[in-house]
Design a protein around this motif. Structure first.
Motif, mmCIF file in Angstrom:
data_model
loop_
_atom_site.group_PDB
_atom_site.id
_atom_site.type_symbol
_atom_site.label_atom_id
_atom_site.label_comp_id
_atom_site.label_asym_id
_atom_site.label_seq_id
_atom_site.Cartn_x
_atom_site.Cartn_y
_atom_site.Cartn_z
ATOM 1 N N ASN A 253 -4.751 -3.428 -4.744
ATOM 2 C CA ASN A 253 -5.208 -2.590 -3.761
ATOM 3 C C ASN A 253 -6.308 -1.860 -4.640
ATOM 4 O OD1 ASN A 253 -6.290 -0.021 -2.243
ATOM 5 N ND2 ASN A 253 -5.161 -1.319 -0.517
ATOM 6 N N GLU A 254 -7.473 -2.100 -4.489
ATOM 7 C CA GLU A 254 -8.487 -1.488 -5.690
ATOM 8 C C GLU A 254 -8.852 -0.191 -5.330
ATOM 9 O OE1 GLU A 254 -11.983 -3.976 -5.738
ATOM 10 O OE2 GLU A 254 -10.895 -5.469 -7.020
ATOM 11 N N GLU A 255 -8.622 0.227 -3.736
ATOM 12 C CA GLU A 255 -8.863 1.687 -3.291
ATOM 13 C C GLU A 255 -7.791 2.402 -4.365
ATOM 14 O OE1 GLU A 255 -7.915 4.524 0.398
ATOM 15 O OE2 GLU A 255 -7.973 2.441 0.536
ATOM 16 N N ASP B 251 -8.347 2.830 -8.096
ATOM 17 C CA ASP B 251 -9.511 3.593 -8.398
ATOM 18 C C ASP B 251 -8.967 4.922 -8.234
ATOM 19 O OD1 ASP B 251 -11.598 1.641 -8.740
ATOM 20 O OD2 ASP B 251 -12.208 1.798 -6.686
ATOM 21 N N ARG B 252 -8.200 5.303 -7.619
ATOM 22 C CA ARG B 252 -7.496 6.539 -7.056
ATOM 23 C C ARG B 252 -6.784 6.957 -8.451
ATOM 24 N NH1 ARG B 252 -3.847 8.483 -2.145
ATOM 25 N NH2 ARG B 252 -2.482 9.788 -3.423
ATOM 26 N N TYR C 59 0.724 -1.195 -0.094
ATOM 27 C CA TYR C 59 -0.023 -0.075 -0.063
ATOM 28 C C TYR C 59 0.806 1.164 -0.003
ATOM 29 C CZ TYR C 59 -3.525 3.400 1.308
ATOM 30 O OH TYR C 59 -4.346 4.537 1.261
ATOM 31 N N GLU D 206 0.739 3.980 -2.875
ATOM 32 C CA GLU D 206 0.407 5.100 -2.882
ATOM 33 C C GLU D 206 1.449 6.251 -3.249
ATOM 34 O OE1 GLU D 206 -0.619 9.011 -0.757
ATOM 35 O OE2 GLU D 206 1.047 7.480 -0.272
ATOM 36 N N LYS E 205 -11.539 -2.626 -13.381
ATOM 37 C CA LYS E 205 -11.562 -3.536 -12.203
ATOM 38 C C LYS E 205 -11.984 -4.663 -12.481
ATOM 39 C CE LYS E 205 -13.079 -1.060 -8.630
ATOM 40 N NZ LYS E 205 -13.986 -0.525 -7.463
#
Length: 329
Positions: free
Chosen positions: A264-266, A269-270, A219, A223, A300
């Motif tokens: 990490n789909e979050e 998506d970002r 992550y 990020e 996705k």
């Protein structure tokens, strides 16, 4: 007097490699050099090896040790200690060929807004022996476009920087967990720095394992990679160049979204939201099957399908080479 070059080596638990890295610096045909080693809280014998070399070459090797703060903090500390007009950031597990610095200094020709790239190649551990692999071929044209749209890069260890330039750029971003070198290189490109090449010597990028901080798709790493491109967008906006490069930046975000979505789909998506906002459908590139599935079921769902395929007997039947056609490149 000839120009002093500072070679800055961050070192953390590199007892297996650090002696070779230092030796490759000592065997440079160029002088004067100062070799600055920042031990980043090693718990193995790295520091003892560094001390032995510093005792043997007190005029050339300087070292400092402290608690573990990460590679960027170590590089920034080395930069603060450096006295050279030019600096090169070498990792503790990599190597320089003897003519590298001499060729780079000649190509720099005393200029303060020029970054000089040496030739480079990989040295890959196969599990049994070391295999030399040529550096990937770059794309012709605007290097900023090549880096954003296609992911072209030059390892920071292959670059000779004017010290004052790195300081003016703000040094290394210690908040980043991955792609820190890409961040520095992109900031330099966006600031208008000229990148030139030297044909002499070379940098050897040792790849003995994919189990590295920057190689892991954690992550924090993903990020950080997203934030690097978000910083690029802000710099382009401030310099009124976002319209010129927005589709290229969108491609960079889409490429990262594809890599992130399986982890990490979050974050996927970002990154995808940035890609679609900047470039829409023009941000989607890669193999025909990748684009077809993207347009049909979305990124996705497409990555969920690919992830499922790689964890079933179908993967063994098709093999990695067949599954790769579903990827973005």
């Amino acid at each position: 007097m000839r120009t002093i070059v500072s070679i800055i080596i961050p070192c953390y638990n590199s007892e297996q490699w650090i002696a070779e890295a230092i030796g490759s610096c000592l065997h440079q045909t160029y002088s004067p050099l100062e070799i600055i080693i920042i031990d980043d809280g090693s718990t193995d014998d790295s520091l003892q090896i560094v001390r032995q070399y510093a005792a043997q070459y007190p005029a050339s090797i300087f070292y400092e040790t402290g608690p573990n703060r990460g590679g960027c903090a170590a590089r920034n500390r080395g930069l603060a200690l450096a006295t050279g007009d030019y600096v090169l950031f070498l990792d503790a597990d990599d190597l320089l060929e003897p003519e590298t610095i001499a060729g780079q200094v000649a190509a720099a020709d005393g200029r303060k807004n020029v970054v000089v790239a040496s030739p480079w190649r990989f040295l890959q551990w196969t599990g049994k022996s070391w295999l030399e692999i040529a550096a990937p071929a770059g794309h012709i044209g605007d290097p900023l476009v090549a880096e954003l749209r296609h992911g072209d890069y030059i390892p920071v260890q292959a670059l000779l920087w004017p010290r004052d330039l790195v300081i003016a750029l703000g040094g290394w971003d210690e908040s980043l967990w991955a792609n820190q070198d890409g961040d520095l290189r992109l900031r330099a490109r966006l600031a208008g720095c000229e990148f030139v090449t030297s044909a002499q010597g070379g940098f050897i990028y040792r790849r003995y394992s994919s189990n590295t901080v920057s190689g892991k798709q954690t992550y924090r790493a993903l990020e950080s990679k997203i934030r690097v491109f978000e910083k690029v967008e802000e710099q382009l906006r401030q310099s009124d160049r976002l319209e010129q490069y927005k589709v290229d930046l969108a491609c960079a975000f889409h490429r990262l979204a594809t890599a992130a979505m399986t982890q990490n789909e979050e974050l996927g998506d970002r990154a995808l939201a940035h890609a679609l906002r900047l470039g829409g459908r023009r941000s989607v590139h890669g193999t025909f099957k990748h684009r077809l599935l993207y347009y049909t079921i979305g990124l996705k769902r497409k990555e969920r399908v690919v992830r499922w395929l790689t964890t079933t007997p179908v993967a063994r039947m098709l093999g990695r080479s067949q599954l790769s056609v579903f990827r973005d490149k």
